[in-house]
Write a protein that holds these residues in place. Sequence first.
Motif, short mmCIF file in Angstrom:
data_model
loop_
_atom_site.label_atom_id
_atom_site.label_comp_id
_atom_site.label_asym_id
_atom_site.label_seq_id
_atom_site.Cartn_x
_atom_site.Cartn_y
_atom_site.Cartn_z
N THR A 131 0.81 -1.22 0.00
CA THR A 131 0.00 0.00 0.00
C THR A 131 0.85 1.28 0.00
O THR A 131 0.31 2.37 0.02
CB THR A 131 -0.94 0.02 1.22
N SER A 132 2.18 1.12 0.00
CA SER A 132 3.03 2.32 -0.03
C SER A 132 2.78 3.10 -1.30
O SER A 132 2.61 2.52 -2.37
CB SER A 132 4.51 1.91 -0.01
N LYS A 133 2.77 4.40 -1.17
CA LYS A 133 2.67 5.21 -2.39
C LYS A 133 3.41 6.55 -2.22
O LYS A 133 3.86 6.87 -1.12
CB LYS A 133 1.21 5.43 -2.78
N VAL B 144 7.58 5.29 -1.58
CA VAL B 144 8.07 4.25 -2.49
C VAL B 144 9.58 4.42 -2.67
O VAL B 144 10.04 5.48 -3.09
CB VAL B 144 7.34 4.32 -3.85
N PRO C 137 10.84 4.23 -7.19
CA PRO C 137 9.68 4.51 -8.06
C PRO C 137 9.88 3.98 -9.48
O PRO C 137 8.90 3.64 -10.16
CB PRO C 137 9.60 6.04 -8.07
N ALA D 263 4.91 1.09 -8.57
CA ALA D 263 4.18 2.12 -7.85
C ALA D 263 4.10 1.87 -6.35
O ALA D 263 3.55 2.68 -5.60
CB ALA D 263 2.76 2.21 -8.42
N ASN D 264 4.63 0.73 -5.88
CA ASN D 264 4.62 0.47 -4.43
C ASN D 264 5.95 -0.15 -4.03
O ASN D 264 6.91 -0.13 -4.81
CB ASN D 264 3.43 -0.43 -4.06
#
Lengths: 810, 160
Positions: free
Chosen positions: A150-152, A156, A159, A163-164
Amino acid sequence: MSAPAVKDHPIHRRWIGQSMKRVEDPRLLTGRGKYIDDIVVPNMAHAAVLRSPHAHARIKKIDASKARALPGVLLVLTGAEAVEQTGPLPCFANPPVAQYCIAVDRVRHVGETVAAVVAESRYIAEDAVDRIEVEYEPLPVVVNPGDASTSKGDAVLHPDRGANNIAHQRTLTFGSYDEDMRSADVIVRRKVRWPRSGAQPMETVGAIASYDEGTRKFTIYANTSMYNYVGWLMAVSLKIPAHKLNIVPTIAGGSFGSKIFTHKVLVLAATLARACGRPVKYVEDRLDNMTSCDNHGSDRIYELELGLKRDGTMLAFGMKVIDDYGAYLQFGVGHHGNAAAQLTGPYRIKSARIELTAVFTNKCQQGAYRGFGSEVNNFALERIVDAAADELGISPVEIRRKNFIQPEQFPYKIPTGNVYDSGNYGAVLDKALEMADYDGWRSRQADARKQGRYIGIGLASCQERSVFSSTEFWFWNHEPGFALTSSPESVNIKIDPTGKAFVTLYSPFWGNSPETMATQIVAEQLTIDPSDIEITYADTDQGLMGTGPGGSRYTVMIAGAIAGAATDIKRKLFKIAGHFLEASEQDLELRDGRVSVRGTDRGMTIPEIALQAYYFRLSLPDDCNSGLDARFTYDHPYTTQPNADRTDLGVFYPIMGHMCHIPIVEIDIETGQLTYLKYVAVHDCGTVVNPMTLAGHVRGGTVQGIGSTMYEHFYYDEQGQLVTANFADYLIPTLKEAPPNIEVGHVVTPSPFTEYGIKGGGEGGRMGVPPALASAVEDALRPFGVKIDTLPITPMKIRDMIRAAQQRKG
Amino acid sequence: MEQVQLTLTVNGTRYSRPVEPRCLLSDFIRHDLGLTGTHVGCEHGVCGMCTVLIDGQTARTCLTFAVQVDGAEITTVEALGTPAKLHPLQQAFWEKHGLQCGYCTPAMLLTAVELLNNNPNPTRNEICEAMSANLCRCTGYQTIVDAVESAAAAMKGEAR
């Protein structure tokens, strides 16, 4: 490659099997070892490193003016400056993860290199480090591997890779897994947590790099070990042609996997030497090593399931595993390739599934540590086997015995596709039970419990795969990338004109016994006295291919290489001797350093033949060149390609050792302290070259395993600070935490595929302890219903678990 | 930085050298005197790699400034024996496989020297107590204890 021909192993051996005293020791015992920090190069300057205090931050600005102004400072180099000359570090992952010897614009873990100083002394360099001013912009810190998906945004880490923070995600199924689980009477489920610990050898990593303007060539002294395998990759990082880099090995004060690559230190030292025009020494201090080394081990969260018939027959083994790789991916997810070599352990399990999620967090990258991920799988599998025994009411001994692969079933292909060459697991178990007086202790345990004493008897029967093939590094990848399949080892043997043997190895001493082992095998092959054999280590300029120690491969591979070279030497000895003795080569034999005509007293000693070979060309047979030497590169004895969809990973770790560990412990339920009443470790490493040094590996590995099980933890807090970054907080077992007597036993099941039937045994101790000791603690605390599924089991945790159980009971 | 004159005896040789007051004894022994048998492992006083004898007593040289030992008599591993003529402790470590990588060995040897000087006839427990001051990552310690036990017996034999 199909299965190789089964080798016939001679029974009568003079040197192999002897507990010969180590040839390395006299110089080490007298302080003449010449480790990396003992090397002095003329005009050498000294480096120190500024390390990031932040777990995740952008580097906004670096002001090094005060550092540069300090007398004695020769150079301050930032990442932005270094990257003009030096490219990214080598990386086994595909796609690769960009990592630099000095962070360029962003730091991703506490301890990452932010700038480096070169000065006239280490003291001045460290003074200057304190004078560098850095402006950071802190970024969100990711420490919980569960958050990776769920990291954004700024959380991140890479990158460019997605996207995570999921580094790699893939499910591999081997065999009819779903069907087997459906046909199971019971499915035992268990969650298991294996925390980060590390090799922490007593010597850190170091390098001394110099650049010769005349030859336009770098020379790097280093305590590294894969230099003759992937050393040229350092030249790629330095953006120089590979023949303009020579890596010279020094002995290492311990490695346990952590000095396989050492790419960060080598490339940093060379970058600094190039930039300041002086030879530069950089040796990590302990803080450097603990926060930014190559030796943080696996960090896994498992959800396990084992399907069985009611009678205890195992059918299918599956897992969801999240592995917290930290900030970079040095070896890709090769650790899970490794674990797949012996995924189903010593058991006849029909099918298996691995759902792997490897994640990035703001921690030091993982490297290699004694077991390379397989020791974790041993822990996971043995824990769920114990859970199944409990659930089905079968004894831990019987559930294992019932499911063992039987001696006549080898070579045995496990669901992942790897093949086990040989084994006799029942014999190992029997020997361990007998040595431990298992039944006797069960009755003593019952008596003690009546007196309020808590004795626990642990048991683990685990695999110790040996001799890796390099396919394990890449077969997990979606796109294989550089799908290498070679992992050979070489030797060169020269018999000089006086008959002495000069043996060159292409991989270093890293705390093991390569000189002793090679001496014993050369002595065996050529019937030369060990005192007439000299072992040296080649640099990359002289280097033939050598993959190096790791994955318990070195003894097997060197034995193969020595046998190959010795065969050529013997051929020439016989040819020359036959010529002089006017005898057919078929009538000759080599014995006690002399080639003689069978059944007669006519013969020539090796020195006599060697002298002819070197200086009397006109007396030699016409097709005989001068000199007496041979080199041989021995390839992995048995490896095959994985298939395209990875339902079969091929053969990649076939030389299969086995062990049974039985710790018998007593726990003081008031303090949580654990005392060893007995510790038995029985190993099967095939033919044993030197029983004394093998027992040393087993005992040392066992105490390392005790560290991983009971005390050691690289613990990152929620800000990503490594709070155990010294030996007062990161607790390596002292003599007081080690069992007073680790009783070592051997069962010998020779490998059919290797020279002499040798199997590897360098990692085994650490690979058996964690499940054995966890089961002993669980067994001792059975009256409290305590389950051990998370390591380390510190005395404090044991006390807490007892207290919680007592409160539950009221 | 200002330097002070340091005079001391190391392995029977007298040295007089200028040193910075902050110079660690471990660095002085290793780099100024070139006696690299003394190793450095943690530089925060836990691992014991840097142990030498100062006036006969073990000390951690990474926690000692060189200037603190002015006038002292230091013994390092180089004073014990040579590859051609090992000290009985070195011989016992060799025979009992009391070392693997060798990095902790000099410190272990000097710790054992101190023990056997004070107590020529130690019990196994007393050996464990004395030797537990130093870390070893290779051996699991058991053969180190065996070696000291064996050396104690051998040295008693010599004394007789």
